[in-house]
Design a protein around this motif. Structure first.
Motif, PDB file in Angstrom:
ATOM      1  N   TRP A   6      28.711  33.995  11.034  1.00  0.00           N
ATOM      2  CA  TRP A   6      28.501  32.832  10.148  1.00  0.00           C
ATOM      3  C   TRP A   6      28.650  33.257   8.685  1.00  0.00           C
ATOM      4  CZ3 TRP A   6      25.180  32.044   6.146  1.00  0.00           C
ATOM      5  CH2 TRP A   6      25.097  30.747   5.641  1.00  0.00           C
ATOM      6  N   THR A  19      28.728  25.776  15.022  1.00  0.00           N
ATOM      7  CA  THR A  19      27.473  25.832  15.775  1.00  0.00           C
ATOM      8  C   THR A  19      26.431  26.613  14.995  1.00  0.00           C
ATOM      9  OG1 THR A  19      28.135  27.853  16.940  1.00  0.00           O
ATOM     10  CG2 THR A  19      28.733  25.743  17.947  1.00  0.00           C
ATOM     11  N   PRO A  58      24.030  29.563  14.398  1.00  0.00           N
ATOM     12  CA  PRO A  58      23.915  30.961  14.872  1.00  0.00           C
ATOM     13  C   PRO A  58      22.501  31.239  15.370  1.00  0.00           C
ATOM     14  CG  PRO A  58      23.875  30.885  12.476  1.00  0.00           C
ATOM     15  CD  PRO A  58      24.160  29.492  12.933  1.00  0.00           C
ATOM     16  N   GLN A 110      25.878  36.703  15.645  1.00  0.00           N
ATOM     17  CA  GLN A 110      26.346  35.375  15.261  1.00  0.00           C
ATOM     18  C   GLN A 110      26.052  35.083  13.793  1.00  0.00           C
ATOM     19  OE1 GLN A 110      24.557  32.699  18.092  1.00  0.00           O
ATOM     20  NE2 GLN A 110      26.010  33.224  19.728  1.00  0.00           N
ATOM     21  N   TYR A 111      24.940  35.582  13.302  1.00  0.00           N
ATOM     22  CA  TYR A 111      24.632  35.402  11.880  1.00  0.00           C
ATOM     23  C   TYR A 111      25.643  36.147  11.009  1.00  0.00           C
ATOM     24  CZ  TYR A 111      20.314  32.696  11.953  1.00  0.00           C
ATOM     25  OH  TYR A 111      19.404  31.676  12.077  1.00  0.00           O
ATOM     26  N   LEU A 144      35.285  36.095  15.346  1.00  0.00           N
ATOM     27  CA  LEU A 144      34.348  35.090  15.867  1.00  0.00           C
ATOM     28  C   LEU A 144      34.141  35.290  17.372  1.00  0.00           C
ATOM     29  CD1 LEU A 144      35.454  31.817  13.998  1.00  0.00           C
ATOM     30  CD2 LEU A 144      33.690  33.475  13.360  1.00  0.00           C
ATOM     31  N   SER A 155      31.966  38.188  18.175  1.00  0.00           N
ATOM     32  CA  SER A 155      30.568  37.918  17.812  1.00  0.00           C
ATOM     33  C   SER A 155      29.944  36.863  18.708  1.00  0.00           C
ATOM     34  CB  SER A 155      30.485  37.445  16.357  1.00  0.00           C
ATOM     35  OG  SER A 155      31.064  38.373  15.473  1.00  0.00           O
ATOM     36  N   ASN A 156      30.764  36.322  19.643  1.00  0.00           N
ATOM     37  CA  ASN A 156      30.300  35.246  20.522  1.00  0.00           C
ATOM     38  C   ASN A 156      29.812  34.055  19.706  1.00  0.00           C
ATOM     39  OD1 ASN A 156      29.825  34.067  23.036  1.00  0.00           O
ATOM     40  ND2 ASN A 156      27.693  34.785  23.089  1.00  0.00           N
ATOM     41  N   TYR A 157      30.553  33.750  18.652  1.00  0.00           N
ATOM     42  CA  TYR A 157      30.165  32.639  17.786  1.00  0.00           C
ATOM     43  C   TYR A 157      31.294  31.622  17.717  1.00  0.00           C
ATOM     44  CZ  TYR A 157      28.736  29.966  13.688  1.00  0.00           C
ATOM     45  OH  TYR A 157      28.379  28.943  12.845  1.00  0.00           O
TER      46      TYR A 157
END
Length: 337
Positions: free
Chosen positions: A196, A185, A187, A192-193, A176, A179-181
């Motif tokens: 997710w 939140t 995406p 980020q997708y 995570l 992925s900067n996620y």
């Protein structure tokens, strides 16, 4: 056929058919005639084989592969794998790509298999051999170019043991972060997708391709309908509260597909993420299916017959032996619960 000619104490005879000829010397004229009758039949058969070989123009393996992809492969559900194999065919098969299919023998296939096993895993070689076998079956049964399939006569490597690796909480956090996620939140970037989808897969046991292929018109309140899955059947994937919460993070009212990825873009993003975390080669996206199934049993207490409906397994043995991997401590806790 000429008559025997006496030469000293023996007889000599010559036999000829078309451009082929042979001679022999025997003690008697009768023995010469018997030999000549048999040899004439052999020459006729030999000439027939030569004509047959001459009528077979060279047909490179690569040309056959290209024709197979255009006529058959691109219409299959696994066309992306076939297309990838074709694009890298020269690297995978070497000089044999330009060899005529009439010259490819089981002995040459065996050598290729053994050399390839030194470079990649047995699972990779087995999958490639299955594809090449299908291509040669196409040449044999549909194009009538060959009489025998050389790949069908060569043993494929044994399948590797199924993976039983579970993903740890620390590894999830690393993926995570790379992925900067942040969990919970919405995406916005391609990476980020992917992150997710990684979380969503661990809540639903859906395969990567199934998540990528979800269309918004197949999303319902408490389940997702998959029109076609790996085994060719449709499947309804029930949504837990956690899975529904993840789904609500992604806007799916104004788009066709749930996530903006195709197979290739998703794969590249996932590989970049693993490289950042140092987990390349250690974690596969498909490991999320192991995590989900283990949680379905340990936390959700789903019986195996219901679990098979969720995951889409026709054979419960595959589900139990491949995906559900409790250790001795897990089983002891169940026994004492």
């Amino acid at each position: 056929m000429q008559k025997p000619v006496k030469r000293g104490n023996s007889y000599r005879i010559q036999v000829r058919y078309k451009d082929l000829r042979d001679t022999a010397t025997r003690d008697t004229a009768r023995e010469c005639e018997q030999w000549a009758a048999t040899r004439l039949l052999e020459l006729k058969a030999q000439y027939s084989n030569l004509i047959t070989l001459q009528e077979k123009p060279p047909y490179p393996f690569r040309s056959l592969f290209e024709k197979y992809y255009l006529e058959v492969g691109r219409h299959k559900r696994g066309y992306t794998y076939i297309k990838q194999q074709l694009s890298a065919f020269d690297r995978y098969f070497g000089d044999m790509t330009q060899m005529s299919i009439h010259d490819i023998t089981p002995q040459k296939v065996t050598k290729w298999r053994n050399d390839r096993l030194k470079e990649v895993s047995s699972g990779t070689v087995q999958r490639q051999m299955c594809l090449y076998c299908s291509i040669f079956n196409y040449a044999k049964n549909e194009l009538f170019l060959i009489a025998e399939n050389p790949f069908a006569k060569v043993a494929k490597p044994l399948k590797p043991k199924p993976r039983n690796r579970l993903i740890s909480a620390d590894e999830i956090n690393k993926i995570l972060a790379a992925s900067n996620y942040k969990s919970g939140t919405t995406p916005s970037t391609p990476g980020q997708y992917v992150a997710w989808a990684f979380l969503f897969a661990m809540e639903t046991a859906m395969r990567r391709g199934e998540i990528i292929g979800v269309t918004c018109n197949n999303i319902y309140k408490d389940y997702i309908h998959l029109p076609i899955t790996k085994n060719g059947d449709s499947r309804d994937v029930p949504l837990s509260k956690e899975a529904r919460a993840l789904l609500d993070l992604v806007p799916h009212k104004d788009r066709v597909k749930l996530i903006p990825h195709n197979d290739n873009s998703f794969r590249l993003c996932w590989q970049r993420t693993l490289k950042k975390t140092g987990l390349s080669g250690l974690i596969h996206f498909h490991d999320t299916r192991h995590v989900a199934i283990t949680n379905f049993v340990n936390k959700r207490k789903l019986p195996v017959e219901i679990l098979a409906k969720v995951t889409g397994h026709r054979d419960i043995k595959t589900l139990i032996n491949t995906y559900y991997n409790p250790n001795a401590s897990d089983i002891a806790k169940m026994m004492n619960a």
